[in-house]
Structure formats: structure tokens, C-alpha cells
Design a protein around this motif. Sequence first.
Motif, mmCIF file in Angstrom:
data_model
loop_
_atom_site.group_PDB
_atom_site.id
_atom_site.type_symbol
_atom_site.label_atom_id
_atom_site.label_comp_id
_atom_site.label_asym_id
_atom_site.label_seq_id
_atom_site.Cartn_x
_atom_site.Cartn_y
_atom_site.Cartn_z
ATOM 1 N N ASP A 117 0.826 -1.208 0.000
ATOM 2 C CA ASP A 117 0.000 0.000 0.000
ATOM 3 C C ASP A 117 0.860 1.258 0.000
ATOM 4 O O ASP A 117 0.436 2.315 -0.479
ATOM 5 C CB ASP A 117 -0.921 0.022 1.220
ATOM 6 C CG ASP A 117 -1.966 -1.091 1.169
ATOM 7 O OD1 ASP A 117 -2.346 -1.480 0.044
ATOM 8 O OD2 ASP A 117 -2.380 -1.570 2.237
ATOM 9 N N GLU A 118 2.073 1.141 0.526
ATOM 10 C CA GLU A 118 2.993 2.271 0.551
ATOM 11 C C GLU A 118 4.423 1.748 0.572
ATOM 12 O O GLU A 118 4.661 0.560 0.793
ATOM 13 C CB GLU A 118 2.732 3.156 1.764
ATOM 14 C CG GLU A 118 2.843 2.431 3.093
ATOM 15 C CD GLU A 118 2.516 3.338 4.276
ATOM 16 O OE1 GLU A 118 2.971 3.012 5.391
ATOM 17 O OE2 GLU A 118 1.810 4.346 4.088
ATOM 18 N N GLY A 119 5.351 2.650 0.321
ATOM 19 C CA GLY A 119 6.758 2.253 0.322
ATOM 20 C C GLY A 119 7.231 1.808 -1.047
ATOM 21 O O GLY A 119 6.424 1.481 -1.925
ATOM 22 N N PRO A 120 8.549 1.794 -1.250
ATOM 23 C CA PRO A 120 9.109 1.481 -2.563
ATOM 24 C C PRO A 120 9.092 -0.005 -2.897
ATOM 25 O O PRO A 120 9.119 -0.855 -2.006
ATOM 26 C CB PRO A 120 10.558 1.981 -2.443
ATOM 27 C CG PRO A 120 10.874 1.777 -0.989
ATOM 28 C CD PRO A 120 9.606 2.109 -0.262
ATOM 29 N N LYS B 254 0.832 4.807 -8.372
ATOM 30 C CA LYS B 254 1.536 5.182 -9.593
ATOM 31 C C LYS B 254 2.747 4.269 -9.801
ATOM 32 O O LYS B 254 3.464 3.930 -8.865
ATOM 33 C CB LYS B 254 2.013 6.634 -9.490
ATOM 34 C CG LYS B 254 2.873 7.089 -10.651
ATOM 35 C CD LYS B 254 3.393 8.509 -10.412
ATOM 36 C CE LYS B 254 4.346 8.937 -11.519
ATOM 37 N NZ LYS B 254 4.893 10.296 -11.269
ATOM 38 N N VAL B 255 2.960 3.856 -11.054
ATOM 39 C CA VAL B 255 4.131 3.059 -11.423
ATOM 40 C C VAL B 255 4.918 3.848 -12.464
ATOM 41 O O VAL B 255 4.350 4.294 -13.467
ATOM 42 C CB VAL B 255 3.747 1.691 -12.025
ATOM 43 C CG1 VAL B 255 5.004 0.856 -12.285
ATOM 44 C CG2 VAL B 255 2.805 0.944 -11.109
ATOM 45 N N GLY C 227 17.906 -1.895 -1.881
ATOM 46 C CA GLY C 227 17.323 -2.844 -0.940
ATOM 47 C C GLY C 227 15.828 -3.011 -1.103
ATOM 48 O O GLY C 227 15.172 -3.682 -0.292
ATOM 49 N N ALA C 228 15.257 -2.426 -2.161
ATOM 50 C CA ALA C 228 13.810 -2.518 -2.381
ATOM 51 C C ALA C 228 13.411 -3.934 -2.796
ATOM 52 O O ALA C 228 14.168 -4.615 -3.503
ATOM 53 C CB ALA C 228 13.387 -1.530 -3.466
ATOM 54 N N GLU D 170 13.969 5.799 -4.135
ATOM 55 C CA GLU D 170 14.306 6.651 -2.980
ATOM 56 C C GLU D 170 13.169 7.608 -2.636
ATOM 57 O O GLU D 170 13.105 8.106 -1.508
ATOM 58 C CB GLU D 170 15.602 7.417 -3.260
ATOM 59 C CG GLU D 170 16.830 6.514 -3.244
ATOM 60 C CD GLU D 170 18.126 7.260 -3.505
ATOM 61 O OE1 GLU D 170 18.065 8.415 -3.992
ATOM 62 O OE2 GLU D 170 19.201 6.697 -3.218
ATOM 63 N N ARG D 171 12.279 7.858 -3.592
ATOM 64 C CA ARG D 171 11.097 8.673 -3.302
ATOM 65 C C ARG D 171 9.979 7.844 -2.672
ATOM 66 O O ARG D 171 8.898 8.354 -2.377
ATOM 67 C CB ARG D 171 10.573 9.335 -4.588
ATOM 68 C CG ARG D 171 11.506 10.367 -5.179
ATOM 69 C CD ARG D 171 10.765 11.279 -6.157
ATOM 70 N NE ARG D 171 10.176 10.541 -7.282
ATOM 71 C CZ ARG D 171 10.777 10.370 -8.449
ATOM 72 N NH1 ARG D 171 12.000 10.851 -8.647
ATOM 73 N NH2 ARG D 171 10.178 9.709 -9.427
ATOM 74 N N GLY D 172 10.238 6.542 -2.536
ATOM 75 C CA GLY D 172 9.246 5.663 -1.916
ATOM 76 C C GLY D 172 8.157 5.219 -2.862
ATOM 77 O O GLY D 172 7.054 4.845 -2.434
ATOM 78 N N GLU D 173 8.443 5.210 -4.166
ATOM 79 C CA GLU D 173 7.441 4.894 -5.170
ATOM 80 C C GLU D 173 7.685 3.524 -5.808
ATOM 81 O O GLU D 173 8.634 2.822 -5.467
ATOM 82 C CB GLU D 173 7.435 5.997 -6.236
ATOM 83 C CG GLU D 173 7.123 7.376 -5.673
ATOM 84 C CD GLU D 173 7.277 8.476 -6.711
ATOM 85 O OE1 GLU D 173 7.628 8.144 -7.874
ATOM 86 O OE2 GLU D 173 7.070 9.652 -6.379
#
Length: 267
Positions: free
Chosen positions: A25-28, A51-52, A139-140, A104-107
Motif C-alpha cells: 500500500d505504501e513504500g518502494p 503510480k508506477v 534494498g527494495a 528513494e522517493r518511496g514509489e
Amino acid sequence: MKLTVGGSLKTVFRPWVEGLENIPDEGPAILASNHLSFSDSFFLPAVLDRKVTFIAKAEYFTSPGVKGKLTAAFFKGVGQLPVDRSGARGAGEAAIKSGIDVIERGELFGIYPEGTRSPDGRLYRGKPGGLARVALATGAPVIPVAMIDTEKIQPPGKVVPKLMRPGIRIGKPLDFSRYQGMEGDRFILRSVTDEVMYEIMKLSGQEYVDIYATAAKRQIADAAKKKAELEKKAEQEKKAEQEKKKAEQEKAGQGAPRGKTGRDKAA
């Protein structure tokens, strides 16, 4: 723009989806998908609430005229990121940097490990440069994705899509944090990429080919060129044979004795 395009695609094509619960739901996260059609970058974002961001050719954003501006606006609206592909190495580095920035923007960052569309619907060897380096540098988690039947909707070279239902299967996230910081090790990059491709293969059911799709495209192009040359040669030989026979027939007709005239018969 995303809501408009996504809503239209879902209404018209009604794509079916499995595994939506695997998208955080959130995070990269990195969405690593097979690549069957130009429309893949539109169908996947259409079924997600988040958004992707995918990488797209810079030419899509810089074409002149009204059509060029509309195209640029469309690609920006659906989350495409321009990257200059004029130099192979430079393009690769630019894509990696762009991917890291998105993470790094968490997307969500979308990538096609094969590097190009499949020329024949099969799954090809993943390139270790982009996907693995972004994953290990950030590390995503990597989420494998399989697009189903999108090549039937819009085959290469076709502008008008065919109305049918595509499918999307989303696998469980893969954790490569144990390799974080080791993006300089080519063996690790290869191992990470192969693991992701194996999961995509299981999700998609595609036949796997252990060569790069770019090499397969060259082989197909070379085979088509050779076939065309052979067909042209055969046509030329057929034409030469026909001309030879025609010449022989004309020669035989010229050498044949002439028939008697009416005066000769009367005598």
C-alpha cells in the motif's frame, strides 16, 4: 491523466488480475515484468491504485508538432520517464539512476528485465544490469509480474489494438537485501536476475529461452533476410528459365520450313 487512461483501459479491455495483494500500500518496490507488447506499460498501471514509473524512450517526449506534444503529455500522464537511449552504456546508466531516484522517493518502479519486447511470445534471458543493480543499490523488494496475452491485443507494428481481455499475474515480493551493496559483483547480479526471471516464467507459463531477446530479434531478422534472398534468387532463376525456353521456341520457329503457297499447290 492516469485515472482517465486507466479507467478507459479497464472499461474497454476488462483485464483480469491475480495477486493484487502483493503490491504494498505504501513504500518502494520494483515491479519486474515480462514484455510482450507496447501496451504493457499501460495495462499494469491501470489495474493498480498506486503510480508506477517506467522508463521510456526520450523520443516519445521530444517529437515536434501537436502530435508530439500530445504524445509527451500522454506518456507523462501515465507515469513514463524519459531516458536518452542514444548511447547503450549511457542509456543503461541513466535508467539505473532514474530507477534509484524513483525508489528513494518511496514509489513503485517498473522495469522489463528482458530489455525489449519478446519477438515471438517466449520469455528471454534477463539482462543483469538494470533490475539487479537498482534492487541491490536500494534494498527494495522485487515483485515479479506476468503480462498475459497482451501481444495478441497489440502485436508489434500494429497501431489499432484488438478488443480482448489481457491478464496480469503479480507474484510475491522477493527479498534481495542479503546482497545489498554487492551490485558490483557480476555473478550476484546474474543470480538475482535469473531468480526473478524464473518467478516470471512460473507466473506467465511462457517457454523460457536462455538467450537475450535482442539476439533473438537479430536471428529472426537474419533468417527473414535470408529467406527473402532465396525467394528472390528462385524467382530470378524461374524467370531466366522461362526466357530461355521462349528464346528456344522462337529459334525453332524461325528454322522451320515454310509451307507451300497457293500457286505451288496449283502447279
